[in-house]
Write a protein that holds these residues in place. Structure first.
Motif, short mmCIF file in Angstrom:
data_model
loop_
_atom_site.label_atom_id
_atom_site.label_comp_id
_atom_site.label_asym_id
_atom_site.label_seq_id
_atom_site.Cartn_x
_atom_site.Cartn_y
_atom_site.Cartn_z
N VAL A 114 0.43 -1.48 -0.02
CA VAL A 114 -0.05 -0.41 0.24
C VAL A 114 0.37 1.22 0.18
O VAL A 114 2.18 1.37 0.59
CB VAL A 114 -1.10 -0.21 1.31
CG1 VAL A 114 -1.40 1.38 1.93
CG2 VAL A 114 -1.56 -1.13 1.20
N VAL A 115 0.72 2.22 -0.85
CA VAL A 115 1.32 3.43 -0.89
C VAL A 115 0.82 4.66 0.26
O VAL A 115 -0.70 5.05 0.37
CB VAL A 115 1.29 3.52 -1.95
CG1 VAL A 115 1.92 5.32 -2.76
CG2 VAL A 115 1.89 3.10 -3.40
N PHE A 116 1.39 5.37 0.34
CA PHE A 116 0.77 6.40 1.08
C PHE A 116 1.74 7.70 1.09
O PHE A 116 3.17 7.84 1.21
CB PHE A 116 0.98 6.46 2.89
CG PHE A 116 0.10 5.80 3.19
CD1 PHE A 116 -0.45 5.38 4.77
CD2 PHE A 116 0.71 4.29 3.83
CE1 PHE A 116 -1.29 4.45 5.23
CE2 PHE A 116 -0.47 3.05 4.50
CZ PHE A 116 -1.20 3.75 5.15
N LYS B 112 10.54 -4.56 6.99
CA LYS B 112 10.82 -4.63 5.61
C LYS B 112 9.45 -3.01 4.27
O LYS B 112 9.34 -3.23 3.46
CB LYS B 112 9.85 -6.18 4.89
CG LYS B 112 11.43 -6.70 5.58
CD LYS B 112 10.82 -8.11 4.81
CE LYS B 112 12.25 -8.69 5.46
NZ LYS B 112 11.29 -10.33 4.94
N VAL B 113 9.15 -2.50 5.14
CA VAL B 113 8.43 -1.34 4.08
C VAL B 113 9.65 -0.32 3.46
O VAL B 113 10.87 -0.92 4.04
CB VAL B 113 7.86 -0.28 5.18
CG1 VAL B 113 6.53 -0.92 6.11
CG2 VAL B 113 9.11 0.65 6.01
N ARG B 114 9.16 0.53 2.66
CA ARG B 114 9.77 1.34 1.72
C ARG B 114 9.91 2.73 2.34
O ARG B 114 8.66 3.20 2.65
CB ARG B 114 9.26 1.31 0.31
CG ARG B 114 9.32 -0.55 -0.29
CD ARG B 114 8.61 0.38 -1.22
NE ARG B 114 8.69 -1.80 -2.46
CZ ARG B 114 7.67 -1.62 -3.00
NH1 ARG B 114 7.21 -1.18 -4.01
NH2 ARG B 114 8.65 -2.86 -4.14
N ILE B 115 11.25 3.18 2.66
CA ILE B 115 11.74 4.69 2.89
C ILE B 115 12.30 5.04 1.58
O ILE B 115 13.43 4.79 1.12
CB ILE B 115 11.79 4.93 4.39
CG1 ILE B 115 13.47 4.39 4.57
CG2 ILE B 115 9.89 4.38 5.25
CD1 ILE B 115 13.46 4.89 6.09
N LEU C 231 6.19 4.57 2.46
CA LEU C 231 5.90 5.61 3.08
C LEU C 231 7.06 6.88 2.43
O LEU C 231 7.17 7.27 3.87
CB LEU C 231 6.39 5.06 4.93
CG LEU C 231 5.57 3.46 4.80
CD1 LEU C 231 5.74 3.56 6.76
CD2 LEU C 231 4.20 4.91 5.33
N ARG C 232 7.05 6.24 2.00
CA ARG C 232 8.69 7.82 0.75
C ARG C 232 7.29 8.89 1.00
O ARG C 232 6.20 8.69 0.67
CB ARG C 232 8.79 7.36 -0.16
CG ARG C 232 9.63 5.98 -0.13
CD ARG C 232 10.28 5.29 -1.65
NE ARG C 232 11.26 4.02 -1.69
CZ ARG C 232 11.17 3.48 -2.60
NH1 ARG C 232 10.23 3.72 -3.75
NH2 ARG C 232 12.40 2.79 -2.21
N GLY C 233 7.84 10.28 0.96
CA GLY C 233 7.71 11.32 0.81
C GLY C 233 7.10 11.46 2.00
O GLY C 233 5.87 12.80 2.32
#
Length: 224
Positions: free
Chosen positions: A160-162, A198-201, A182-184
């Motif tokens: 999922v994108v936030f 393992k989320v993306r930042i 969770l970028r940005g």
């Protein structure tokens, strides 16, 4: 087919203005047959909005304000909800497919057991909302949403994108978040960091997470 892309998520959204599609104005979403299709419903101030075991297919809900909202086993397919105030809605069970919820207030809402597939929450106010056992079965994005003190528990928000969201004191409880983007976003006040493996930042967000961890663990930082 209309799509919108946010970060790593490309979402297929309903095209309700396509040639040949005619939406009929309806005065209620409650139908004894359990389904409402090719509809538009809106500009309504309601004391209560209660739907159970209902399917809403290909339609637009606009400008609806309801003091009390109760949804049980409500499925949406190809639906837009725009500029509405659904307050502290209680929505239990249901599947949302190709759904856009835009410029809508769901303050203190309880969303329990929903399945999301090609769903976009855009510029929504979701402060104090509680998401329980919500599962992303396909692309899902929260774009420009306010999620102050919202809580996610036992959810599967994999991938999922936030995007450009307010995540002040947002809490991620036990669940699956692998690949969540969770970028940005400002992550400095997140809660439940131990569950966000393992989320993306972005590289610059490492400091945000460190700050959030210090705050969550009530670590005293000083020279004494």
């Amino acid at each position: 087919m209309t799509t919108r892309t946010f970060g790593t998520a490309t979402i297929t959204v309903p095209d309700l203005d396509e040639p040949g599609l005619y939406l009929t104005n309806v005065s209620t979403l409650d139908n004894p047959r359990g389904a409402v299709q090719d509809f538009t419903f809106g500009d309504a101030d309601l004391r209560s909005l209660e739907l159970a075991d209902t399917q809403l297919i290909t339609g637009r809900i606009r400008g609806v304000r309801a003091q009390r909202v109760e949804f049980e086993s409500l499925n949406l397919h190809g639906v837009e909800i725009i500029g509405s105030d659904l307050g502290a809605a209680r929505w239990r069970e249901g599947k949302l497919t190709r759904v856009v919820i835009r410029d809508t207030k769901l303050l203190g809402a309880t969303l329990d057991g929903l399945v999301l597939d090609d769903v976009l929450f855009e510029n929504c106010k979701l402060d104090y909302a509680t998401f329980t056992k919500v599962r992303a079965a396909g692309p899902v994005a929260f774009a420009g949403c306010i999620l102050t003190e919202a809580t996610f528990t036992d959810c599967d928000l994999s991938n999922v994108v936030f995007s450009d969201c307010t995540l002040r004191l947002t809490e991620f409880g036990p669940g699956r978040y692998r690949g969540a983007n969770l970028r940005g976003n400002d992550l400095s006040t997140l809660r439940g960091l131990a569950h966000l493996a393992k989320v993306r930042i972005d590289p610059g967000q490492q400091h945000d997470l460190a700050q959030a961890l210090v705050s969550e663990l009530e670590i005293a930082v000083g020279d004494d």
